[in-house]
Design an enzyme around this catalytic site. Sequence first.
Site, PDB file in Angstrom:
ATOM      1  CB  CYS A  30      82.152  56.874  76.979  1.00 20.66           C
ATOM      2  SG  CYS A  30      81.699  58.611  77.078  1.00 20.66           S
ATOM      3  CB  CYS A  33      78.630  57.588  76.990  1.00 20.12           C
ATOM      4  SG  CYS A  33      79.720  58.298  75.738  1.00 20.12           S
TER       5      CYS A  33
END
Length: 105
Positions: A30, A33
């Site tokens: 991600c 993230c």
Amino acid sequence: MAVEINESNFEAEVLQADIPVLVDFWASWCGPCRSIAPILDQLSEEYRGKAKICKVNVDMNQSLARQYQVMSIPNLVFFKNGKKVDQVVGFTAKTELAKKLDALL
């Protein structure tokens, strides 16, 4: 540095914590993230002893992700006294996260 949490230590580290806890539900693939990780590490240092910053890898801890209804990541869940009290989905500025942590202190 944020503490890595998994299904076996989640209760002890998060639900039984005597200080507020921010849990980052994330995954290595991600992009947002990875972008928020340095911010969370900074907050972990700045709030040391006052609040705890933890990370849960959703790929390795799917039952926790399901339990907290994590549909999108990064998903930041705030806990106080063992209860979920707030949640932010997506990349969020450090100042906004700090405001939310301050409100729990």
